[in-house]
Design an enzyme around this catalytic site. Structure first.
Site, PDB file in Angstrom:
ATOM      1  N   TYR A 124     -34.710 -53.099  -6.436  1.00 20.90           N
ATOM      2  CA  TYR A 124     -34.222 -53.865  -7.603  1.00 20.90           C
ATOM      3  C   TYR A 124     -33.542 -55.163  -7.142  1.00 20.90           C
ATOM      4  CZ  TYR A 124     -31.457 -54.823 -11.851  1.00 20.90           C
ATOM      5  OH  TYR A 124     -30.880 -55.419 -12.956  1.00 20.90           O
ATOM      6  N   LYS A 128     -34.838 -59.173  -7.642  1.00 19.94           N
ATOM      7  CA  LYS A 128     -33.949 -60.161  -8.267  1.00 19.94           C
ATOM      8  C   LYS A 128     -33.695 -61.337  -7.297  1.00 19.94           C
ATOM      9  CE  LYS A 128     -33.006 -58.155 -12.252  1.00 19.94           C
ATOM     10  NZ  LYS A 128     -33.530 -58.745 -13.500  1.00 19.94           N
TER      11      LYS A 128
HETATM   12  N1  LIG Z   1     -28.505 -53.348 -17.702  1.00 24.71           N
HETATM   13  C1  LIG Z   1     -27.636 -53.748 -16.815  1.00 24.71           C
HETATM   14  O1  LIG Z   1     -26.560 -53.154 -16.609  1.00 24.71           O
HETATM   15  C2  LIG Z   1     -27.922 -55.005 -16.014  1.00 24.71           C
HETATM   16  C3  LIG Z   1     -27.074 -55.348 -14.974  1.00 24.71           C
HETATM   17  C4  LIG Z   1     -27.297 -56.539 -14.266  1.00 24.71           C
HETATM   18  C5  LIG Z   1     -28.363 -57.353 -14.608  1.00 24.71           C
HETATM   19  N2  LIG Z   1     -29.195 -56.993 -15.615  1.00 24.71           N
HETATM   20  C6  LIG Z   1     -30.296 -57.910 -15.943  1.00 24.71           C
HETATM   21  O2  LIG Z   1     -29.900 -58.684 -17.061  1.00 24.71           O
HETATM   22  C7  LIG Z   1     -31.059 -59.124 -17.782  1.00 24.71           C
HETATM   23  C8  LIG Z   1     -30.858 -58.839 -19.254  1.00 24.71           C
HETATM   24  O3  LIG Z   1     -30.656 -57.452 -19.420  1.00 24.71           O
HETATM   25  P1  LIG Z   1     -30.640 -56.774 -20.853  1.00 24.71           P
HETATM   26  O4  LIG Z   1     -30.051 -55.430 -20.673  1.00 24.71           O
HETATM   27  O5  LIG Z   1     -30.060 -57.735 -21.850  1.00 24.71           O
HETATM   28  O6  LIG Z   1     -32.205 -56.615 -21.121  1.00 24.71           O
HETATM   29  P2  LIG Z   1     -32.893 -55.700 -22.214  1.00 24.71           P
HETATM   30  O7  LIG Z   1     -31.944 -55.355 -23.307  1.00 24.71           O
HETATM   31  O8  LIG Z   1     -33.589 -54.589 -21.508  1.00 24.71           O
HETATM   32  O9  LIG Z   1     -33.974 -56.714 -22.818  1.00 24.71           O
HETATM   33  C9  LIG Z   1     -35.039 -57.122 -22.062  1.00 24.71           C
HETATM   34  C10 LIG Z   1     -35.847 -58.196 -22.748  1.00 24.71           C
HETATM   35  O10 LIG Z   1     -37.036 -58.379 -21.968  1.00 24.71           O
HETATM   36  C11 LIG Z   1     -38.172 -58.195 -22.803  1.00 24.71           C
HETATM   37  N3  LIG Z   1     -39.254 -57.526 -22.108  1.00 24.71           N
HETATM   38  C12 LIG Z   1     -39.197 -56.351 -21.419  1.00 24.71           C
HETATM   39  N4  LIG Z   1     -40.426 -56.015 -20.982  1.00 24.71           N
HETATM   40  C13 LIG Z   1     -41.269 -57.001 -21.393  1.00 24.71           C
HETATM   41  C14 LIG Z   1     -42.674 -57.228 -21.257  1.00 24.71           C
HETATM   42  N5  LIG Z   1     -43.474 -56.378 -20.592  1.00 24.71           N
HETATM   43  N6  LIG Z   1     -43.199 -58.329 -21.808  1.00 24.71           N
HETATM   44  C15 LIG Z   1     -42.408 -59.191 -22.472  1.00 24.71           C
HETATM   45  N7  LIG Z   1     -41.086 -59.035 -22.657  1.00 24.71           N
HETATM   46  C16 LIG Z   1     -40.523 -57.955 -22.124  1.00 24.71           C
HETATM   47  C17 LIG Z   1     -37.703 -57.319 -23.952  1.00 24.71           C
HETATM   48  O11 LIG Z   1     -38.586 -57.520 -25.041  1.00 24.71           O
HETATM   49  P3  LIG Z   1     -39.068 -56.314 -25.995  1.00 24.71           P
HETATM   50  O12 LIG Z   1     -37.961 -56.140 -26.997  1.00 24.71           O
HETATM   51  O13 LIG Z   1     -40.333 -56.833 -26.567  1.00 24.71           O
HETATM   52  O14 LIG Z   1     -39.254 -55.104 -25.122  1.00 24.71           O
HETATM   53  C18 LIG Z   1     -36.283 -57.816 -24.173  1.00 24.71           C
HETATM   54  O15 LIG Z   1     -36.289 -58.955 -24.979  1.00 24.71           O
HETATM   55  C19 LIG Z   1     -32.236 -58.395 -17.157  1.00 24.71           C
HETATM   56  O16 LIG Z   1     -32.893 -59.251 -16.264  1.00 24.71           O
HETATM   57  C20 LIG Z   1     -31.580 -57.252 -16.380  1.00 24.71           C
HETATM   58  O17 LIG Z   1     -32.347 -56.856 -15.255  1.00 24.71           O
HETATM   59  C21 LIG Z   1     -28.988 -55.845 -16.336  1.00 24.71           C
END
Ligand SMILES: NC(=O)c1ccc[n+]([C@@H]2O[C@H](COP(=O)([O-])OP(=O)(O)OC[C@H]3O[C@@H](n4cnc5c(N)ncnc54)[C@H](OP(=O)(O)O)[C@@H]3O)[C@@H](O)[C@H]2O)c1
Length: 219
Positions: A124, A128
């Site tokens: 992961y 990134k």
């Molecule tokens: N979760 C954590 O604790 C954490 C920690 C550090 C960093 N991050 C990073 O922060 C960023 C934002 O996280 P988040 O939790 O806000 O993300 P999230 O809620 O999982 O949302 C992800 C977005 O990406 C889109 N997406 C996913 N798969 C896709 C695909 N195959 N094609 C097109 N669009 C797609 C989703 O669209 P759909 O609605 O269409 O699926 C959604 O709009 C990410 O890069 C994540 O890795 C997360």
């Protein structure tokens, strides 16, 4: 001058918060979202474009904006494999950054993650880090990389592992002090606010912000 923005990932936890902030911000006159399916909401400033992310080039014109915000992401579990995860967290962001550069977007702002490192042994973190490195080579005038720790917020989707981490982190976060502060969980809204405020500063060059700095900007 009123600004224009493009969001990829507007249906996500951070992307959704960012969309609400941008629509409410008088400095932005238009906010375009690239989505897989239309959002239920309508707003005079909102332009929704349903696209095939495998063929983002077909929506190249959407990248002619002041600020491109990339909030895309998935999990290996949701994507089904490491390869499928890489498509969403590496290939799509990189393609979007190339389009932003080609279309002359003013700024590109992307969320990666705390610990992003192209040489990490953790898959992961490596992906990134690799996306950060690849985007940093592009001719983008203003690049802002946000590396949050565990995201806190109201997620509809069930992610049991994340729920446990949040349950532990919330009451014990205060134990993470000094240099460990950046590992405290951070509200998705705070990350979105930091992205918006950073965009409005119009700083040229490449900048990366760890979670503690994001909290300062976004609080
Ligand atoms: N979760 C954590 O604790 C954490 C920690 C550090 C960093 N991050 C990073 O922060 C960023 C934002 O996280 P988040 O939790 O806000 O993300 P999230 O809620 O999982 O949302 C992800 C977005 O990406 C889109 N997406 C996913 N798969 C896709 C695909 N195959 N094609 C097109 N669009 C797609 C989703 O669209 P759909 O609605 O269409 O699926 C959604 O709009 C990410 O890069 C994540 O890795 C997360």
């Amino acid at each position: 001058m009123p600004r224009t923005a493009l969001i990829l990932g507007a249906t996500g936890l951070v992307g959704g918060e960012l969309l609400a902030l941008l629509l409410a911000d008088p400095e932005y006159r238009q906010v375009t979202v690239l989505v897989r399916r239309n959002l239920p909401q309508a707003h005079p400033k909102l332009v929704q474009r349903v696209v095939d992310f495998k063929d983002l080039g077909k929506a190249a014109d959407a990248f002619s904006v002041d600020d491109v915000f990339c909030c895309l992401g998935t999990t290996i579990k949701k994507a089904g494999s490491q390869e499928a995860f890489r498509v969403v967290d590496y290939a799509y962001p990189l393609e979007s950054a190339k389009l932003a550069a080609r279309q002359g977007a003013g700024q590109y702002l992307i969320i990666t993650a705390l610990g992003a490192n192209a040489r990490s042994s953790v898959f992961y973190n490596r992906v990134k880090g690799e996306v950060e490195e690849a985007i940093s080579k592009l001719p983008i005038k203003s690049l802002h990389i946000f590396r949050p720790s565990l995201l806190l917020g109201n997620r509809q989707e069930s992610r049991p592992g994340e729920k446990i981490a949040i349950a532990v982190m919330k009451p014990l976060g205060f134990l993470l002090a000094g240099p460990l502060k950046k590992y405290r969980g951070i509200e998705a809204r705070t990350v979105a606010q930091a992205m918006l405020r950073t965009a409005k500063r119009n700083l040229p060059g490449r900048h990366a912000y760890d979670s503690d700095v994001i909290r300062e900007f976004g609080s």
